[in-house]
Design a protein around this motif. Structure first.
Motif, PDB file in Angstrom:
ATOM      1  N   TYR A   1      -2.534  -0.208  -4.940  1.00  0.00           N
ATOM      2  CA  TYR A   1      -1.408  -1.037  -4.529  1.00  0.00           C
ATOM      3  C   TYR A   1      -0.245  -0.818  -5.489  1.00  0.00           C
TER       4      TYR A   1
ATOM      5  N   THR B   1       0.881  -1.152   0.000  1.00  0.00           N
ATOM      6  CA  THR B   1       0.000   0.000   0.000  1.00  0.00           C
ATOM      7  C   THR B   1       0.930   1.216   0.000  1.00  0.00           C
ATOM      8  N   GLU B   2       0.373   2.387  -0.175  1.00  0.00           N
ATOM      9  CA  GLU B   2       1.213   3.589  -0.209  1.00  0.00           C
ATOM     10  C   GLU B   2       1.989   3.769   1.088  1.00  0.00           C
TER      11      GLU B   2
ATOM     12  N   TYR C   1       2.593  -5.206   2.331  1.00  0.00           N
ATOM     13  CA  TYR C   1       1.247  -5.536   2.790  1.00  0.00           C
ATOM     14  C   TYR C   1       1.070  -7.057   2.745  1.00  0.00           C
TER      15      TYR C   1
END
Length: 140
Positions: free
Chosen positions: A80, A46-47, A56
């Motif tokens: 993502y 994820t960011e 993640y």
């Protein structure tokens, strides 16, 4: 009494829905494998985890052909990014040469370009919808 009927109806409908109705699947296809040996290491981000390399989800798969496919399941829809490398020598690490430049094949989602380091999350980011997503990554 009407409120109770409404609640019963809503609960009945909810019971018919699968528990993971929002879960999605991401298929990562890898192209450009020159040696069908070793292991493909794939990390999904994820960011929030991108810059710190805090995945993640992660996966690894033996490379047995020129086009391995890795599937991540049970994902929440969202944005993502993927980082991956082909561990050709089997030591479990990305081999780096002079100046920290990888000497084993690697890649990023969207085939994001590399310039003096890995791409930004925005360059590699893609959306996974409730219907899922497919990313094809060409090794460098």
């Amino acid at each position: 009494m009407k409120l109770n009927h409404t609640l019963v109806a809503l609960l009945s409908v909810a019971a018919l829905l699968p528990a993971s109705a929002s879960a999605a699947e991401l298929t990562v296809k890898v192209e450009g494998v020159t040696a069908p040996t070793g292991t493909m290491f794939v990390a999904l981000f994820t960011e929030d985890g991108w810059a710190d390399h805090e995945a993640y989800q992660g996966a690894k798969q033996a490379v047995e052909d020129a086009a391995p496919t890795i599937v991540f399941g049970d994902l929440e829809p969202g944005r993502y990014g993927v980082k991956l490398f082909h561990d050709v020598d089997g030591d479990g690490e990305l081999a780096l040469g002079e100046y920290g430049i990888p000497v084993e094949p690697y890649g990023f989602s969207n085939d994001a370009p590399v310039s003096f380091g890995p791409p930004s999350f925005d360059g590699a980011a893609f959306d996974v919808t409730a219907d899922g997503a497919i990313q094809t990554i060409t090794l460098r």
